[in-house]
Design an enzyme around this catalytic site. Sequence first.
Site, PDB file in Angstrom:
ATOM      1  N   GLY A  35       6.392  68.837  27.325  1.00  8.82           N
ATOM      2  CA  GLY A  35       7.079  67.552  27.336  1.00  8.82           C
ATOM      3  C   GLY A  35       6.328  66.471  28.086  1.00  8.82           C
ATOM      4  O   GLY A  35       6.212  65.328  27.623  1.00  8.82           O
TER       5      GLY A  35
ATOM      6  N   TYR B 131       6.444  71.650  30.452  1.00  6.88           N
ATOM      7  CA  TYR B 131       5.017  71.931  30.283  1.00  6.88           C
ATOM      8  C   TYR B 131       4.402  71.139  29.141  1.00  6.88           C
ATOM      9  O   TYR B 131       3.345  70.515  29.298  1.00  6.88           O
ATOM     10  CB  TYR B 131       4.833  73.435  30.048  1.00  6.88           C
ATOM     11  CG  TYR B 131       3.396  73.877  29.983  1.00  6.88           C
ATOM     12  CD1 TYR B 131       2.591  73.819  31.114  1.00  6.88           C
ATOM     13  CD2 TYR B 131       2.846  74.355  28.794  1.00  6.88           C
ATOM     14  CE1 TYR B 131       1.268  74.224  31.064  1.00  6.88           C
ATOM     15  CE2 TYR B 131       1.529  74.766  28.739  1.00  6.88           C
ATOM     16  CZ  TYR B 131       0.743  74.697  29.868  1.00  6.88           C
ATOM     17  OH  TYR B 131      -0.575  75.090  29.819  1.00  6.88           O
TER      18      TYR B 131
ATOM     19  N   LYS C 150      15.093  79.305  16.392  1.00  6.14           N
ATOM     20  CA  LYS C 150      14.419  78.119  15.856  1.00  6.14           C
ATOM     21  C   LYS C 150      14.812  77.872  14.411  1.00  6.14           C
ATOM     22  O   LYS C 150      14.997  76.720  13.999  1.00  6.14           O
ATOM     23  CB  LYS C 150      12.901  78.268  16.001  1.00  6.14           C
ATOM     24  CG  LYS C 150      12.430  78.157  17.443  1.00  6.14           C
ATOM     25  CD  LYS C 150      10.942  78.430  17.581  1.00  6.14           C
ATOM     26  CE  LYS C 150      10.512  78.329  19.044  1.00  6.14           C
ATOM     27  NZ  LYS C 150       9.075  78.624  19.223  1.00  6.14           N
TER      28      LYS C 150
ATOM     29  N   GLY D 198      11.105  65.921  29.090  1.00  7.33           N
ATOM     30  CA  GLY D 198       9.839  65.249  29.372  1.00  7.33           C
ATOM     31  C   GLY D 198       9.128  65.710  30.630  1.00  7.33           C
ATOM     32  O   GLY D 198       7.965  65.376  30.822  1.00  7.33           O
ATOM     33  N   THR D 199       9.791  66.488  31.489  1.00  5.90           N
ATOM     34  CA  THR D 199       9.103  66.997  32.673  1.00  5.90           C
ATOM     35  C   THR D 199       8.592  68.419  32.458  1.00  5.90           C
ATOM     36  O   THR D 199       8.013  69.018  33.363  1.00  5.90           O
ATOM     37  CB  THR D 199      10.040  66.993  33.902  1.00  5.90           C
ATOM     38  OG1 THR D 199      11.182  67.813  33.623  1.00  5.90           O
ATOM     39  CG2 THR D 199      10.482  65.578  34.239  1.00  5.90           C
TER      40      THR D 199
END
Length: 311
Positions: free
Chosen positions: A16, A14, A138, A11-12
Amino acid sequence: MEKSRVLVVGGTGYIGRRIVRASLAQGHPTYVLMRPEIGLDIDKLQMLLSFKAQGARLLEASLDDHASLVAAVAQVDVVVSAMSGVHFRSHNLLLQHKLVEAIKEAGNVKRFIPSEFGCDPSRMGHALEPGRVSFDEKMEIRRAIEEANIPHTYISANCFAAYFCPNLCQMRTLLPPKEKVCVYGDGNVKVIFVDEDDVGTYTIKCVDDPRTLNKTIYLRPRENILTQNEVIMNWEKLSGKILEKIHIPAEEFLASMKDMDFASQVGVGHYYHIFYEGCLTNFDIEDGADATLLYPEVQYTCMEEYIKRYV
């Protein structure tokens, strides 16, 4: 309808941080994973505390501690992974596998959005080495998700605006060129640019929508499907300055990889697929959906407006 509880991992980062803000803005009970590995990163800590002040709940857990991760996942309905993909091969891949295992064991998650947010990796099996590794990883995570029968949504966000638009698609700079601009081929391949805040908005719109379940959702803002020539033309109109255009043939562009470091080679490969091959726009959506059509109420940012701040 009661809104899902959303946990953002990374969450911190780019993207997120934008997903956290979008989740709060759209009224979801929002949780952010706070990892002990944060150590002495004061900027990340201050960001987490600012999310807390805005109503988010911080859940302490380590991706290296399976039990704590399962306990965190068990408290929410939706997990969004926005972990950085800059660490090729081992690091990010391992962490995502750990998250998938925790979601599988918890058994309660009704939607998982893994860390993708670029072009659709399922369409990149032909990608050039060494950049192909990012798409292969991915796809490995997708297989793990689907084998575990985890409900999911994949987000294809195309080109993040700040990295591709104001610099007129130039590599190794984030600022507009002053005199000369390199043009890839004839500059007429269509590319899709998306404001990073809009990526967060569309991502959170998807989490409770049955239409996006087990689908790939593409972000294709109509006014932001532009050729490089159109991006350059928009900038020249705004700045009042005409740039010298240097056209680079595909063979010359690929040859430039020869003496580059690994990360730069990856970048050249990705740029080739986007600006010469047209990998973002050379197909019709079949088993998926266009987020801008699903959510016409979202007032996305047009690139002509986006780049005005750089004038």
